[in-house]
Design a protein around this motif. Structure first.
Motif, short mmCIF file in Angstrom:
data_model
loop_
_atom_site.label_atom_id
_atom_site.label_comp_id
_atom_site.label_asym_id
_atom_site.label_seq_id
_atom_site.Cartn_x
_atom_site.Cartn_y
_atom_site.Cartn_z
N SER A 67 52.93 30.57 65.97
CA SER A 67 52.93 29.62 64.85
C SER A 67 52.00 30.11 63.74
CB SER A 67 52.48 28.25 65.32
OG SER A 67 53.37 27.74 66.27
N ASP A 68 50.85 30.62 64.13
CA ASP A 68 49.88 31.12 63.16
C ASP A 68 50.49 32.28 62.38
OD1 ASP A 68 47.25 31.08 61.98
OD2 ASP A 68 46.87 32.94 63.08
N GLN A 98 53.66 32.85 61.86
CA GLN A 98 54.71 32.33 60.98
C GLN A 98 54.10 31.70 59.73
OE1 GLN A 98 56.72 29.79 63.75
NE2 GLN A 98 58.18 31.37 64.35
N VAL A 99 53.02 30.96 59.89
CA VAL A 99 52.36 30.34 58.75
C VAL A 99 51.83 31.42 57.81
CG1 VAL A 99 50.31 29.02 58.06
CG2 VAL A 99 51.79 28.19 59.90
N ARG A 100 51.21 32.44 58.36
CA ARG A 100 50.66 33.52 57.52
C ARG A 100 51.77 34.29 56.80
NH1 ARG A 100 45.43 33.63 57.94
NH2 ARG A 100 44.43 32.85 59.80
N GLU A 101 52.89 34.50 57.49
CA GLU A 101 54.02 35.18 56.85
C GLU A 101 54.54 34.35 55.67
OE1 GLU A 101 56.93 35.82 59.92
OE2 GLU A 101 55.95 37.64 60.64
N LYS A 102 54.64 33.04 55.88
CA LYS A 102 55.10 32.15 54.81
C LYS A 102 54.13 32.18 53.64
CE LYS A 102 56.71 27.44 54.05
NZ LYS A 102 56.91 26.12 54.64
N GLU A 103 52.83 32.15 53.93
CA GLU A 103 51.82 32.20 52.86
C GLU A 103 51.91 33.51 52.10
OE1 GLU A 103 48.12 31.53 54.90
OE2 GLU A 103 48.41 29.35 54.95
N GLN A 150 54.58 35.43 51.80
CA GLN A 150 55.80 35.41 51.00
C GLN A 150 55.60 34.58 49.74
OE1 GLN A 150 58.69 37.28 51.58
NE2 GLN A 150 59.01 36.60 49.48
N GLN A 151 54.89 33.47 49.86
CA GLN A 151 54.61 32.64 48.69
C GLN A 151 53.74 33.39 47.68
OE1 GLN A 151 52.89 29.15 50.50
NE2 GLN A 151 54.88 28.15 50.76
N ASP A 188 56.05 35.91 45.98
CA ASP A 188 56.93 35.23 45.03
C ASP A 188 56.17 34.81 43.77
OD1 ASP A 188 59.05 35.57 46.78
OD2 ASP A 188 58.96 33.52 47.57
#
Length: 192
Positions: free
Chosen positions: A113-114, A116-121, A123-124, A127
């Motif tokens: 989960s950690d 995944q959260v870091r990957e999303k951050e 990517q943000q 972007d």
């Protein structure tokens, strides 16, 4: 003092086999403390030792009609306690394995989960930095990296030269490496 305190162990067993509650009580009173001490030495837990001895006597009473001939009551009871202690130890080992496996599962789940959260951050962040590029450079970069167009296809679509497309992409990558590299470095420092 009980009525049967002067009876020997063999007499008590015979009476127990016949269902005499007083014989059972006398055996319990004679052997309870030494058996608890024995169980405690093996388990290291007084309450668990008491529970084991309670189970032994409970089994003794519930099976009093099927008891085999017992020559040495103390040896018989100690053997019953020893067997229960072995079951206890095995059960504790199984509990420990399950607890460890469960903890590993939780740790891996949190770790996943950690990540995944870091990957999303990340990517943000990417972007956001792409959105901050100059408009023409951003458009070229998006066509190249997100729509997977070749330099020639981008040049034809935007009516610019392939050389200009190449320069826009090269400049965009340079800017993004610098900005995202600093952001990633800051994020890593906060993580560690």
């Amino acid at each position: 003092m009980g009525v049967l305190t002067h009876a020997n162990d063999k007499e008590l067993v015979v009476m127990l086999q016949a269902g005499d509650n007083n014989a059972f009580t006398e055996l319990y009173n004679r052997y309870k403390r030494p058996l608890i001490l024995h169980g405690y030495k093996k388990t290291g837990h007084l309450e668990d030792a008491k529970e084991i001895v309670q189970e032994v006597f409970s089994t003794l009473w519930s099976q009093h009609e099927q008891l085999p001939p017992i020559q040495h009551v103390s040896a018989y009871l100690y053997t019953m306690v020893r067997n229960r202690v072995l079951n206890y130890i095995e059960h504790k080992q199984v509990e420990a394995r399950y607890a460890l496996n469960f903890q590993n599962f939780i740790d891996e789940g949190l770790n996943t989960s950690d990540i995944q959260v870091r990957e999303k951050e990340l990517q943000q962040m990417i972007d956001k930095e792409i959105a901050a590029l100059p408009p023409k450079m951003r458009e070229v970069f998006i066509l190249s990296r997100k729509e997977y167009l070749t330099h020639k296809e981008i040049a034809d679509r935007l009516n610019i030269s392939e050389f200009t497309v190449k320069n826009h992409i090269k400049s965009a990558l340079k800017i993004l490496r610098l900005k995202i590299g600093l952001c990633a470095l800051i994020a890593l420092q906060q993580f560690f």
